[in-house]
Design an enzyme around this catalytic site. Structure first.
Site, PDB file in Angstrom:
ATOM      1  N   LYS A   1       9.500  -6.378  10.312  1.00  0.00           N
ATOM      2  CA  LYS A   1       8.186  -6.022  10.352  1.00  0.00           C
ATOM      3  C   LYS A   1       8.062  -6.220  11.594  1.00  0.00           C
ATOM      4  CE  LYS A   1       4.211  -5.862   7.781  1.00  0.00           C
ATOM      5  NZ  LYS A   1       3.483  -6.286   6.395  1.00  0.00           N
TER       6      LYS A   1
ATOM      7  N   ALA B   1      -6.964 -14.385   8.841  1.00  0.00           N
ATOM      8  CA  ALA B   1      -6.311 -15.349   9.305  1.00  0.00           C
ATOM      9  C   ALA B   1      -6.408 -16.627   8.354  1.00  0.00           C
ATOM     10  CB  ALA B   1      -6.800 -16.319  10.809  1.00  0.00           C
TER      11      ALA B   1
ATOM     12  N   GLY C   1      -6.930  -2.448   8.119  1.00  0.00           N
ATOM     13  CA  GLY C   1      -8.189  -2.032   6.961  1.00  0.00           C
ATOM     14  C   GLY C   1      -7.753  -0.026   7.834  1.00  0.00           C
TER      15      GLY C   1
ATOM     16  N   CYS D   1       3.585 -12.236  12.745  1.00  0.00           N
ATOM     17  CA  CYS D   1       2.639 -12.836  12.172  1.00  0.00           C
ATOM     18  C   CYS D   1       1.457 -13.197  13.131  1.00  0.00           C
ATOM     19  CB  CYS D   1       2.807 -13.406  10.968  1.00  0.00           C
ATOM     20  SG  CYS D   1       0.856 -14.530  10.432  1.00  0.00           S
TER      21      CYS D   1
ATOM     22  N   ILE E   1       3.287  -1.011  11.345  1.00  0.00           N
ATOM     23  CA  ILE E   1       3.009  -2.327  12.479  1.00  0.00           C
ATOM     24  C   ILE E   1       2.175  -3.584  10.899  1.00  0.00           C
ATOM     25  CG2 ILE E   1       2.498  -0.509  13.607  1.00  0.00           C
ATOM     26  CD1 ILE E   1      -0.642  -0.788  13.190  1.00  0.00           C
TER      27      ILE E   1
HETATM   28  C1  LIG Z   1      -5.497 -10.815   4.761  1.00  0.00           C
HETATM   29  C2  LIG Z   1      -3.977 -10.020   4.507  1.00  0.00           C
HETATM   30  C3  LIG Z   1      -2.810 -10.949   4.395  1.00  0.00           C
HETATM   31  C4  LIG Z   1      -2.175 -10.898   5.271  1.00  0.00           C
HETATM   32  N1  LIG Z   1      -0.193 -11.187   4.799  1.00  0.00           N
HETATM   33  C5  LIG Z   1       0.513 -10.755   5.687  1.00  0.00           C
HETATM   34  C6  LIG Z   1       2.045 -11.733   5.282  1.00  0.00           C
HETATM   35  O1  LIG Z   1       1.207 -12.303   4.808  1.00  0.00           O
HETATM   36  N2  LIG Z   1       3.313 -10.962   5.533  1.00  0.00           N
HETATM   37  C7  LIG Z   1       3.192  -9.925   6.233  1.00  0.00           C
HETATM   38  O2  LIG Z   1       3.616  -8.979   6.372  1.00  0.00           O
HETATM   39  N3  LIG Z   1       2.195  -9.386   6.251  1.00  0.00           N
HETATM   40  C8  LIG Z   1       0.953  -9.548   5.951  1.00  0.00           C
HETATM   41  N4  LIG Z   1      -0.036  -8.733   6.333  1.00  0.00           N
HETATM   42  C9  LIG Z   1       0.453  -7.626   7.069  1.00  0.00           C
HETATM   43  C10 LIG Z   1      -0.080  -6.612   6.277  1.00  0.00           C
HETATM   44  O3  LIG Z   1       0.585  -6.491   5.158  1.00  0.00           O
HETATM   45  C11 LIG Z   1       0.165  -5.248   6.993  1.00  0.00           C
HETATM   46  O4  LIG Z   1       0.869  -4.872   7.904  1.00  0.00           O
HETATM   47  C12 LIG Z   1      -1.410  -4.554   8.055  1.00  0.00           C
HETATM   48  O5  LIG Z   1      -3.031  -5.253   7.193  1.00  0.00           O
HETATM   49  C13 LIG Z   1      -1.612  -3.047   8.159  1.00  0.00           C
HETATM   50  O6  LIG Z   1      -2.150  -2.952   7.107  1.00  0.00           O
HETATM   51  P1  LIG Z   1      -3.290  -2.581   6.339  1.00  0.00           P
HETATM   52  O7  LIG Z   1      -4.367  -1.858   6.987  1.00  0.00           O
HETATM   53  O8  LIG Z   1      -2.713  -1.284   5.643  1.00  0.00           O
HETATM   54  O9  LIG Z   1      -3.648  -2.968   5.654  1.00  0.00           O
HETATM   55  C14 LIG Z   1      -1.363  -9.006   5.807  1.00  0.00           C
HETATM   56  C15 LIG Z   1      -2.174  -8.742   6.372  1.00  0.00           C
HETATM   57  C16 LIG Z   1      -3.827  -8.745   5.037  1.00  0.00           C
HETATM   58  C17 LIG Z   1      -4.930  -7.885   5.570  1.00  0.00           C
END
Ligand SMILES: Cc1cc2nc3c(=O)[nH]c(=O)nc-3n(C[C@H](O)[C@H](O)[C@H](O)COP(=O)(O)O)c2cc1C
Ligand SMILES: Cc1cc2nc3c(=O)[nH]c(=O)nc-3n(C[C@H](O)[C@H](O)[C@H](O)COP(=O)(O)OP(=O)(O)OC[C@H]3O[C@@H](n4cnc5c(N)ncnc54)[C@H](O)[C@@H]3O)c2cc1C
Ligand code: FES
Lengths: 298, 317
Positions: free
Chosen positions: B178, B84, B230, B144, B204
């Site tokens: 997105k 968050a 993750g 978000c 997603i």
């Molecule tokens: C710490 C963190 C910050 C994130 N900040 C953003 C963001 O600023 N904008 C956004 O579109 N997605 C954000 N995401 C989402 C990621 O881009 C991604 O969609 C999501 O984490 C799922 O992919 P993953 O499981 O490979 O991390 C963030 C994810 C994490 C873990």
């Protein structure tokens, strides 16, 4: 304040050379890690992860305890850690030969070039496992060892040797004291405090600052690392006494290299609307001048 | 006229054809890095060979600077993490003045990511980016979960279509929507994004969740809830990509729990044209570049020589 050799963090796999228990719940882990060992400076940290596991998923941050040479060049990195939860528990089960994934060197350092006034008497205050950055730093400041030496030019960073260094090292009880011989071997003046009085003086490590300030040779600069309440108390004391003070913060880190924005701490910033702003401890820290931190917003 | 980004093509990767297209955006390979998990790229210089990446999506930018949430902002969970962060960023002016000059020099595509509090703010952000050199495409973060003051645009097809169609009027650059997984069904929202004029979908964002310290009887995150990411969310992301690909005729960028070349291949076969690496950048900073190196081998293992030929080739059981 980072040497020519130490400015870019890299990722490196390293094999565990040894993992030795040195105090209650406390281990020294030696990792074969020549590239990071050659670059890292005292006060900086590395991220450590057991390769190939997704649970625990994230790497954990650990300060450089010291580097170890082989044939005159840095070869291994030592970290000293206290078992807290699942990540450090998993580390404590390592017996040698396992592969770890690391990245570093990360973060800044305590200021290596204190002015002549500040360097008259440097007081280092270590709370619990917050002692880990200091053995290497003391060696560097006293000219006993150099770090982050450029491979070709042999250049390293400039340090101003303080005229005197005192260390206050406080733990809950004597069985948590780790690396005391390493501190003593540098020749500095070591004051131990324990909360239960089982070694050294009874009380918190802040008493070392209180007592030193009333002597004829009071501290002229303070470096501190330890739990947040201790750092808050040290900052307040140092500011009351008008002594410049730097603290090394520990915050929760996911990446350690500036991309996740999880590790932030509140830093005074007149340009921002609320007078302070969150800054990444892994990039702008972990060391901050105490007065730059917005303590009420911690 | 086809629109080509300023990306250098990965000619050194052997005879394998890794190129993919998201509408008018052509990428040298399908491996990108996800918004909020790669900062503004500079921090990764020692870990990643930028010229190998399919593209970079920098952290979400908002109109005004945002201080973000208090800490703890993250907590680790089983094979995942909750975050968050609260869109901590210095605002669009700072992005254009400080971050973009660095990003535009990198030998890869830059897909800027923005979030607005209102439809008008999204449109205004897109207008600013439309005039900016070095922005190859724009990703609208409609999802978000951490921004309490904003509306989650992507929980409702009407607001999704509205925000995209207004943004569409402001730019010719490829526009990606997105979307959030935190809805009963993503397909109607994805269809609305298509109707609004999106060039592609990013699926997603994080899955909303929480973690509790029962001894203190408190949620661990200062924000009480956060977004799960993750390896733990990969099955969810993969299912949403598969279902959406079957129903919506837009290229999809798959994101969620990707941490290995097998994960990449699963998303491509499920119907993703490209993928983004997110949380894995935190626990394995060099991974994204290594995956690009491993991609030809994975194609060879199934006797294919082109990424495009495997996209959406999932068979029915
Ligand atoms: C710490 C963190 C910050 C994130 N900040 C953003 C963001 O600023 N904008 C956004 O579109 N997605 C954000 N995401 C989402 C990621 O881009 C991604 O969609 C999501 O984490 C799922 O992919 P993953 O499981 O490979 O991390 C963030 C994810 C994490 C873990
Ligand atoms: C720059 C930096 C340098 C550090 N250097 C050292 C070191 O040299 N030696 C050492 O033993 N530890 C050091 N730490 C702290 C160490 O990273 C944590 O103790 C470790 O991450 C805990 O992991 P775990 O999985 O065992 O515990 P978890 O299960 O993650 O947590 C167990 C408990 O530890 C607390 N905790 C978790 N992460 C941190 C953290 N980053 N700081 C403080 N408390 C935390 C949690 O709130 C919880 O109460 C450092 C931290 C930072 C940020
Ligand atoms: S730990 Fe990720 S930004 Fe500091």
């Amino acid at each position: 304040m980072i040497s020519q050799a130490g400015d870019v963090a890299i990722q490196e796999s390293g094999v565990v050379m040894e993992n030795v228990r040195i105090a209650r719940g406390t281990y020294r882990l030696r990792i074969d890690l020549p590239n990071i060992a050659a670059r890292i400076l005292p006060g900086q940290f590395v991220m450590v992860r057991i390769a190939g596991r997704t649970d625990p998923l994230l790497a954990r941050p650990f300060a450089l305890y010291d580097t170890v040479d082989e044939a005159g060049t840095p070869r291994a990195v030592d970290i000293v850690y206290l078992v807290m939860g699942r990540g450090t528990q998993a580390l404590s089960a390592l017996s040698g030969g396992e592969t770890l994934e690391l990245w570093g060197p990360l973060g800044n350092t305590f200021p290596p070039e204190l002015t002549e006034d500040q360097g008259r008497h440097l007081l280092i205050l270590a709370g619990g496992i917050g002692q880990t950055p200091f053995v290497a730093l003391i060696k560097e400041l006293l000219g006993l060892r150099r770090y982050g030496i450029h491979q070709e030019t042999g250049a390293g960073r400039v340090v101003n040797r303080p005229r005197k260094i005192t260390v206050g090292y406080g733990v809950r009880s004597a069985e948590f004291l780790a690396g005391v011989d390493d501190f003593r071997a540098t020749g500095i003046d070591l004051h131990i405090t324990t909360e239960d009085g089982s070694a050294g003086q009874r009380g918190f490590v802040t008493r070392v600052l209180d007592e030193a300030s009333t002597t004829s040779d009071p501290p002229t600069a303070v470096f501190a690392c330890g739990p947040e309440p201790m750092l808050g108390a040290v900052s307040t004391l140092a500011s009351e006494k008008g002594i410049p003070c730097w603290v090394s913060l520990e915050t929760k880190m996911a990446c350690g290299y500036g991309v996740c924005f999880s590790c932030v701490c509140p830093v005074n910033d007149v340009a921002s609307e609320q007078g302070w702003d969150f800054r990444r401890v892994c990039i702008e820290g972990p060391v901050f001048p105490a007065e730059t931190i917005s303590w009420p917003n911690m | 006229m086809p629109w080509t980004p300023a990306a250098r093509r990965g000619g050194s990767i052997s005879i394998m054809d890794l190129e993919v297209s998201i509408g008018r955006l052509t990428l040298p390979n399908p491996i990108l890095v996800a918004s909020g998990t790669f900062g503004y790229a500079k921090e990764s210089a020692g870990f990643v060979d930028f010229s190998k990446l399919g593209g970079i999506v920098p952290k979400t930018v908002t109109w005004e600077p945002r201080i973000g949430n208090r800490t703890p902002r993250i907590v680790e969970t089983a094979s995942g993490m909750l975050n968050a962060i609260g869109l901590d960023n210095d605002g669009i002016d700072h992005f254009l003045r400080v971050h973009l000059p660095y990003l535009r020099k990198l030998p890869t595509s830059i897909i800027a990511n923005v979030a607005g509090r209102t439809v008008e703010e999204y449109a205004a952000l897109v207008t600013r980016l439309n005039g900016a050199e070095g922005v190859d495409a724009i990703e609208l973060n409609l999802s978000c979960p951490n921004v309490s003051c904003g509306i989650d645009f992507a929980i409702n097809p009407e607001s999704t279509e509205r925000v995209i169609s207004l943004a569409r009027r402001e730019t010719d650059k490829p526009l990606l929507a997105k979307l959030t997984p935190n809805v009963t069904s993503v397909a109607p929202i994805a269809q609305a994004a298509a109707a609004g004029g999106a060039d592609g979908l990013t699926l997603i964002n994080t899955v909303v969740g929480t973690a509790i310290d029962w001894r203190r009887r408190r949620p661990i995150l200062a924000n009480r809830i956060g977004g799960l990411s993750g390896p733990a969310i990969k099955p969810i992301a993969l299912r949403i990509v598969m279902e959406t690909a079957a129903k919506v005729d837009l290229p999809i960028i798959g994101v969620g729990g990707i941490g290995s070349i097998d994960d990449v291949m699963e998303f491509l076969v499920a119907g993703a044209t490209a993928v983004q690496i997110g949380t894995a950048n935190f626990y394995d900073p060099g991974l994204a570049t290594r995956l690009v190196d491993e991609l030809p081998g994975a194609l060879a293992a199934i006797e294919e020589n082109s990424v495009r030929r495997i996209i959406g080739t999932l068979e029915r059981n």
